[in-house]
Design an enzyme around this catalytic site. Structure first.
Site, PDB file in Angstrom:
ATOM      1  N   GLN A  71      30.016  28.835  43.310  1.00 10.66           N
ATOM      2  CA  GLN A  71      29.317  29.841  42.507  1.00 10.66           C
ATOM      3  C   GLN A  71      28.014  29.319  41.905  1.00 10.66           C
ATOM      4  O   GLN A  71      27.222  30.097  41.363  1.00 10.66           O
ATOM      5  CB  GLN A  71      30.217  30.347  41.381  1.00 10.66           C
ATOM      6  CG  GLN A  71      31.424  31.129  41.894  1.00 10.66           C
ATOM      7  CD  GLN A  71      32.271  31.629  40.747  1.00 10.66           C
ATOM      8  OE1 GLN A  71      33.082  30.893  40.206  1.00 10.66           O
ATOM      9  NE2 GLN A  71      32.069  32.879  40.362  1.00 10.66           N
TER      10      GLN A  71
ATOM     11  N   HIS B 112      42.508  32.319  41.422  1.00  8.65           N
ATOM     12  CA  HIS B 112      41.200  32.950  41.657  1.00  8.65           C
ATOM     13  C   HIS B 112      40.141  31.882  41.993  1.00  8.65           C
ATOM     14  O   HIS B 112      39.383  32.028  42.950  1.00  8.65           O
ATOM     15  CB  HIS B 112      40.798  33.763  40.418  1.00  8.65           C
ATOM     16  CG  HIS B 112      39.454  34.407  40.519  1.00  8.65           C
ATOM     17  ND1 HIS B 112      39.285  35.780  40.573  1.00  8.65           N
ATOM     18  CD2 HIS B 112      38.191  33.880  40.569  1.00  8.65           C
ATOM     19  CE1 HIS B 112      37.991  36.049  40.671  1.00  8.65           C
ATOM     20  NE2 HIS B 112      37.306  34.925  40.657  1.00  8.65           N
ATOM     21  N   GLU B 113      40.099  30.810  41.196  1.00  8.54           N
ATOM     22  CA  GLU B 113      39.092  29.758  41.424  1.00  8.54           C
ATOM     23  C   GLU B 113      39.395  28.985  42.694  1.00  8.54           C
ATOM     24  O   GLU B 113      38.493  28.595  43.428  1.00  8.54           O
ATOM     25  CB  GLU B 113      39.008  28.811  40.213  1.00  8.54           C
ATOM     26  CG  GLU B 113      38.624  29.470  38.897  1.00  8.54           C
ATOM     27  CD  GLU B 113      37.396  30.353  38.994  1.00  8.54           C
ATOM     28  OE1 GLU B 113      36.467  30.022  39.765  1.00  8.54           O
ATOM     29  OE2 GLU B 113      37.363  31.396  38.315  1.00  8.54           O
TER      30      GLU B 113
ATOM     31  N   CYS C 185      34.827  38.766  38.493  1.00  5.30           N
ATOM     32  CA  CYS C 185      34.253  37.509  38.986  1.00  5.30           C
ATOM     33  C   CYS C 185      32.792  37.444  38.567  1.00  5.30           C
ATOM     34  O   CYS C 185      32.067  38.430  38.704  1.00  5.30           O
ATOM     35  CB  CYS C 185      34.374  37.482  40.511  1.00  5.30           C
ATOM     36  SG  CYS C 185      33.699  35.990  41.248  1.00  5.30           S
ATOM     37  N   LEU C 186      32.360  36.273  38.058  1.00  4.91           N
ATOM     38  CA  LEU C 186      30.973  36.130  37.618  1.00  4.91           C
ATOM     39  C   LEU C 186      29.990  36.374  38.759  1.00  4.91           C
ATOM     40  O   LEU C 186      28.852  36.779  38.521  1.00  4.91           O
ATOM     41  CB  LEU C 186      30.743  34.725  37.034  1.00  4.91           C
ATOM     42  CG  LEU C 186      31.486  34.409  35.732  1.00  4.91           C
ATOM     43  CD1 LEU C 186      31.288  32.952  35.354  1.00  4.91           C
ATOM     44  CD2 LEU C 186      31.030  35.328  34.599  1.00  4.91           C
TER      45      LEU C 186
ATOM     46  N   HIS D 155      37.979  30.525  45.621  1.00  3.89           N
ATOM     47  CA  HIS D 155      36.540  30.260  45.789  1.00  3.89           C
ATOM     48  C   HIS D 155      36.283  29.014  46.636  1.00  3.89           C
ATOM     49  O   HIS D 155      35.377  29.009  47.465  1.00  3.89           O
ATOM     50  CB  HIS D 155      35.848  30.067  44.429  1.00  3.89           C
ATOM     51  CG  HIS D 155      35.416  31.340  43.771  1.00  3.89           C
ATOM     52  ND1 HIS D 155      34.521  32.205  44.341  1.00  3.89           N
ATOM     53  CD2 HIS D 155      35.745  31.887  42.569  1.00  3.89           C
ATOM     54  CE1 HIS D 155      34.311  33.237  43.521  1.00  3.89           C
ATOM     55  NE2 HIS D 155      35.058  33.067  42.432  1.00  3.89           N
TER      56      HIS D 155
ATOM     57  N   GLY E  25      36.673  30.816  34.231  1.00  2.00           N
ATOM     58  CA  GLY E  25      36.756  29.871  35.333  1.00  2.00           C
ATOM     59  C   GLY E  25      35.445  29.869  36.083  1.00  2.00           C
ATOM     60  O   GLY E  25      34.688  30.850  36.031  1.00  2.00           O
TER      61      GLY E  25
HETATM   62 ZN    ZN Z   1      35.266  34.407  40.869  1.00  6.75          ZN
END
Ligand code: ZN
Length: 185
Positions: free
Chosen positions: A50, A140-141, A98-99, A144, A45
């Site tokens: 991000q 999760h996304e 998480c990236l 963000h 995702g």
């Molecule tokens: Zn994340």
């Protein structure tokens, strides 16, 4: 184009995303670039904050979270101006990463089933219900675009134990094999 992923500590990750219209400049290319960026970093995702854009846009591809032969249980989808309108079921724990926060993985507790309204990449309105791992990735996304990170769901003690590690990540003192942008480097 592959975007650098914004690392923990950048204020853009704390902004609540703005809604966009279908006239958003080069929206289709932006979505394609986000998919390329997500696949390149082996994520499931990616949310617009991000890559430095505080807008209500995220993408997911939960197919590779499922075992071989069961990929169709997963989903590749674009979520624009999303609103989660319902969450149900008993909380369950699952390890998230998480990236933007590489090397940290922790169990997070969330409800298993969600109903979400959003516009897809053709700006067609959708209201759909998801569960299991796909719901997990969406939650999760979705966080963000609300300026929330998965570590915010951890108990204060756990979070304080991560403080040093998080500080290092914001300074770029972390081993990562995709392009990132560090706020304090
Ligand atoms: Zn994340």
């Amino acid at each position: 184009m592959i975007f650098p992923i914004v690392a923990y500590g950048d204020p853009v990750l704390r902004k609540k995303g703005e809604e966009i219209t279908k006239d958003y400049p080069e929206l289709s290319k932006l979505i394609d670039d986000m998919f390329d960026t997500m696949h390149k970093s082996r994520g499931v995702g990616l949310a617009a904050p991000q890559i430095g854009k505080a807008i209500r846009l995220f993408i997911i591809d939960s197919r590779k979270m499922y075992d071989e032969g069961e990929e169709e249980k997963g989903l590749e989808e674009v979520f624009i101006n999303a609103q989660i309108i319902d969450e149900e079921g008993e909380d369950w724990r699952f390890e998230e990463g998480c990236l933007s926060i590489p090397t940290i993985r922790e169990d997070v507790s969330r409800q298993p089933k969600i109903t979400i309204q959003y516009y897809d990449r053709n700006f067609k309105f959708q209201e759909r219900t998801f569960d299991d791992l796909t719901a997990r990735v969406i939650q999760h996304e979705y966080d963000h675009i609300e300026g929330i990170l998965f570590i915010d769901h951890l108990k204060p003690l756990k979070k304080s134990l991560l403080k040093g590690k998080l500080e290092k990540i914001s300074k770029g003192m972390v081993d990562v094999n995709y392009k990132m942008k560090f706020p304090k480097k």
